[in-house]
Design a protein around this motif. Structure first.
Motif, PDB file in Angstrom:
ATOM      1  N   ARG A 110       4.653  -9.498   4.051  1.00 29.29           N
ATOM      2  CA  ARG A 110       4.702  -8.101   4.486  1.00 29.29           C
ATOM      3  C   ARG A 110       3.385  -7.470   4.067  1.00 29.29           C
ATOM      4  O   ARG A 110       3.019  -7.497   2.888  1.00 29.29           O
ATOM      5  N   LEU A 111       2.666  -6.912   5.015  1.00 29.47           N
ATOM      6  CA  LEU A 111       1.348  -6.355   4.752  1.00 29.47           C
ATOM      7  C   LEU A 111       1.490  -4.847   4.555  1.00 29.47           C
ATOM      8  O   LEU A 111       1.707  -4.102   5.514  1.00 29.47           O
ATOM      9  N   LEU A 112       1.364  -4.394   3.298  1.00 30.51           N
ATOM     10  CA  LEU A 112       1.537  -2.983   2.961  1.00 30.51           C
ATOM     11  C   LEU A 112       0.203  -2.359   2.551  1.00 30.51           C
ATOM     12  O   LEU A 112      -0.663  -3.033   1.991  1.00 30.51           O
ATOM     13  N   ILE A 146       1.116  13.557  -1.341  1.00 33.15           N
ATOM     14  CA  ILE A 146       2.129  12.631  -0.836  1.00 33.15           C
ATOM     15  C   ILE A 146       1.605  11.202  -0.958  1.00 33.15           C
ATOM     16  O   ILE A 146       0.609  10.839  -0.334  1.00 33.15           O
ATOM     17  N   ASN A 147       2.250  10.401  -1.788  1.00 33.36           N
ATOM     18  CA  ASN A 147       1.929   8.983  -1.925  1.00 33.36           C
ATOM     19  C   ASN A 147       2.876   8.185  -1.047  1.00 33.36           C
ATOM     20  O   ASN A 147       4.074   8.496  -0.969  1.00 33.36           O
ATOM     21  N   ALA A 148       2.364   7.152  -0.388  1.00 32.11           N
ATOM     22  CA  ALA A 148       3.212   6.408   0.548  1.00 32.11           C
ATOM     23  C   ALA A 148       2.820   4.935   0.599  1.00 32.11           C
ATOM     24  O   ALA A 148       1.650   4.580   0.408  1.00 32.11           O
ATOM     25  N   LEU A 149       3.824   4.098   0.847  1.00 35.52           N
ATOM     26  CA  LEU A 149       3.624   2.685   1.166  1.00 35.52           C
ATOM     27  C   LEU A 149       3.874   2.518   2.659  1.00 35.52           C
ATOM     28  O   LEU A 149       4.923   2.930   3.165  1.00 35.52           O
ATOM     29  N   TYR A 150       2.919   1.897   3.346  1.00 34.48           N
ATOM     30  CA  TYR A 150       2.974   1.802   4.804  1.00 34.48           C
ATOM     31  C   TYR A 150       2.886   0.346   5.232  1.00 34.48           C
ATOM     32  O   TYR A 150       1.998  -0.394   4.783  1.00 34.48           O
ATOM     33  N   VAL A 187       4.604  -9.982  -0.535  1.00 32.94           N
ATOM     34  CA  VAL A 187       3.884  -8.783  -0.109  1.00 32.94           C
ATOM     35  C   VAL A 187       2.405  -8.924  -0.446  1.00 32.94           C
ATOM     36  O   VAL A 187       2.043  -9.451  -1.503  1.00 32.94           O
ATOM     37  N   ILE A 188       1.545  -8.463   0.467  1.00 33.64           N
ATOM     38  CA  ILE A 188       0.139  -8.228   0.172  1.00 33.64           C
ATOM     39  C   ILE A 188      -0.076  -6.720   0.246  1.00 33.64           C
ATOM     40  O   ILE A 188       0.223  -6.102   1.265  1.00 33.64           O
ATOM     41  N   LEU A 189      -0.602  -6.152  -0.829  1.00 29.33           N
ATOM     42  CA  LEU A 189      -0.835  -4.710  -0.897  1.00 29.33           C
ATOM     43  C   LEU A 189      -2.330  -4.429  -0.781  1.00 29.33           C
ATOM     44  O   LEU A 189      -3.133  -4.995  -1.528  1.00 29.33           O
ATOM     45  N   LEU A 190      -2.698  -3.527   0.127  1.00 24.75           N
ATOM     46  CA  LEU A 190      -4.084  -3.089   0.296  1.00 24.75           C
ATOM     47  C   LEU A 190      -4.215  -1.673  -0.244  1.00 24.75           C
ATOM     48  O   LEU A 190      -3.354  -0.833  -0.003  1.00 24.75           O
ATOM     49  N   ALA A 191      -5.308  -1.412  -0.964  1.00 29.46           N
ATOM     50  CA  ALA A 191      -5.494  -0.078  -1.550  1.00 29.46           C
ATOM     51  C   ALA A 191      -6.976   0.235  -1.652  1.00 29.46           C
ATOM     52  O   ALA A 191      -7.813  -0.657  -1.771  1.00 29.46           O
ATOM     53  N   ARG A 320      -8.011  -3.608   7.859  1.00 31.54           N
ATOM     54  CA  ARG A 320      -6.745  -3.147   8.423  1.00 31.54           C
ATOM     55  C   ARG A 320      -6.109  -2.034   7.590  1.00 31.54           C
ATOM     56  O   ARG A 320      -5.162  -1.387   8.046  1.00 31.54           O
ATOM     57  N   ARG A 321      -6.626  -1.807   6.383  1.00 31.17           N
ATOM     58  CA  ARG A 321      -6.086  -0.733   5.559  1.00 31.17           C
ATOM     59  C   ARG A 321      -6.203   0.616   6.248  1.00 31.17           C
ATOM     60  O   ARG A 321      -5.417   1.536   5.971  1.00 31.17           O
TER      61      ARG A 321
END
Length: 437
Positions: A110-112, A146-150, A187-191, A320-321
């Protein structure tokens, strides 16, 4: 999985009706609020807030009740809203989102993406944590972060956390959202650069998540116990032992000083090492610097495997972030989050979470659209503005085949088209950003 707007509507309304059977869980005064028979019951109130557009409260009430002469007044609506806790919409958002079976994956992950955006509201000085007084020529205002995971592959938000401007903490928000996430898959998280923190890295690793986070690299020559090479591109591992005590304090206690030791000051948050603790925490990752097409560079830190994710893959992956940035634009202007109907913090939270629910509802309804239909030299995508408009009509009780209408007005994807990012001062909003709700 493919969903229909009618099926999603039934799922969402059944959750609201179930919540209406236990109003004491969501009432400010349990056992008193939502106990009398009224037109604005808890389910009716939540449906109204979900489908509120930029119009006034009174016009929204007239539309919901079919222009009946006994339509409740705007004052009665506000009084009922004050009885409802904001967590009602937060719980509805999580229940509805967790019920969605997001179909797409990136190499099995899941790419978040995680990021934050600000939302300005009318001046409300009583809320000191959010209030900004302005200047002599400027009215004050309240500001929320507003913080969010997308989910970048499926186009839905998986979590959201609202903080106030003067007490915001993006690292703490990320740790909280990752800790309570119900996603069972890898999960892979991009930030972006604001999320570089040892505590965040540790929480993500303990959660079993992979991460790819950009570092603050302007004029930076030293990071994570090593001197960074003066090269446009590199990829090397780092291994650091973290601790709370200084080298002299360790020597006084007879504790051997680890190789590549890095002391964390007591004021730096790190959940695995209490202030003054003599313990250690081993941290390892990769630092990768990439050369971009315009000649600039980006420095990233990641725990992804170097064989499966070499630098070229990381370059396209991190690009893609930007999907979460465009999603914020759609959330605030297409869904209409910026058009608030209150200045009280608890009522603003209701509208923020309702906007997230409408966003996910519209995106899930669009999963069933066949974007390959017809002839076009471009790949095509759903018009999100149309999706929001049609889905809100369905929520208001107008049932029709949303998929067929969306397939009639697909938009071309032009991935190589780009424009300079404008810097706009003030509160001017382009007429292009017309809310579709």
């Amino acid at each position: 999985m493919k969903y229909t707007a009618e099926g999603l509507r039934d799922t969402l309304l059944s959750m609201i009706e179930e919540m209406g059977n236990h109003p004491e869980r969501y009432a400010k005064n349990p056992g008193k609020d939502f106990t009398r028979r009224r037109s604005l019951t808890l389910p009716a109130l939540m449906k109204l807030i979900l489908t509120m557009d930029e119009k006034s409260v009174w016009k929204g009430l007239l539309g919901y009740f079919g222009n009946e002469i006994d339509t409740p007044s705007a004052g009665a609506f506000v009084q009922q809203r004050k009885k409802l806790l904001p967590r009602a919409f937060s719980e509805l958002f999580h229940r509805f989102t967790d019920a969605l079976d997001a179909p797409k994956r990136f190499r099995g992950y899941r790419l978040l993406a995680v990021d934050g955006t600000s939302l300005k509201s009318t001046s409300y000085p009583e809320d000191a944590d959010a209030y900004r007084p302005g200047t002599e020529r400027q009215h004050g205002w309240n500001l929320y972060h507003i913080n969010a995971l997308y989910d970048l592959e499926n186009g839905i938000y998986t979590d959201a956390l609202v903080q106030k401007e003067h007490t915001k903490n993006e690292d703490a928000a990320l740790c909280e959202m990752a800790g309570r996430s119900a996603i069972p898959e890898p999960v892979i998280l991009l930030a972006d650069r604001g999320y570089e923190a040892y505590n965040s890295f540790a929480r993500l690793e303990q959660r079993g998540w992979k991460y790819l986070i950009r570092l603050k690299d302007r004029n930076r020559t030293y990071a994570y116990g090593i001197t960074m090479p003066d090269q446009p591109e590199f990829d090397f591992p780092v291994r650091v032992t973290l601790g709370r005590l200084t080298v002299r304090q360790l020597e006084r206690r007879g504790i051997p000083v680890p190789e590549a030791y890095c002391r964390l000051p007591n004021q730096v948050p790190f959940d695995d090492l209490e202030p003054g603790s003599a313990g250690f925490y081993l941290f390892s990752a990769r630092i990768v610097r990439l050369l971009l097409h315009d000649g600039s560079t980006e420095t990233l830190i990641t725990n992804l495997d170097p064989d499966q994710f070499p630098p070229d893959v990381l370059r396209s992956l991190y690009a893609r972030r930007w999907g979460i940035e465009t999603s914020f634009r759609q959330l605030k202007y297409t869904v209409g989050m910026v058009h608030l109907h209150s200045k009280r913090p608890e009522l603003i939270l209701q509208e923020i979470m309702s906007a997230f629910i409408i966003f996910n509802f519209a995106q899930a309804a669009a999963w069933g659209v066949d974007t390959t239909r017809g002839k076009s030299k471009y790949n095509r995508r759903v018009n999100f503005s149309d999706a929001v408009y049609f889905c809100c009509r369905v929520l208001r009780g107008v049932l029709f085949d949303v998929i067929r209408f969306l397939e009639r007005n697909l938009l071309p994807c032009r991935p190589d088209r780009s424009y300079p990012r404008p810097v706009v001062a003030g509160n001017r909003i382009s007429p292009v950003y017309v809310p579709a709700r």
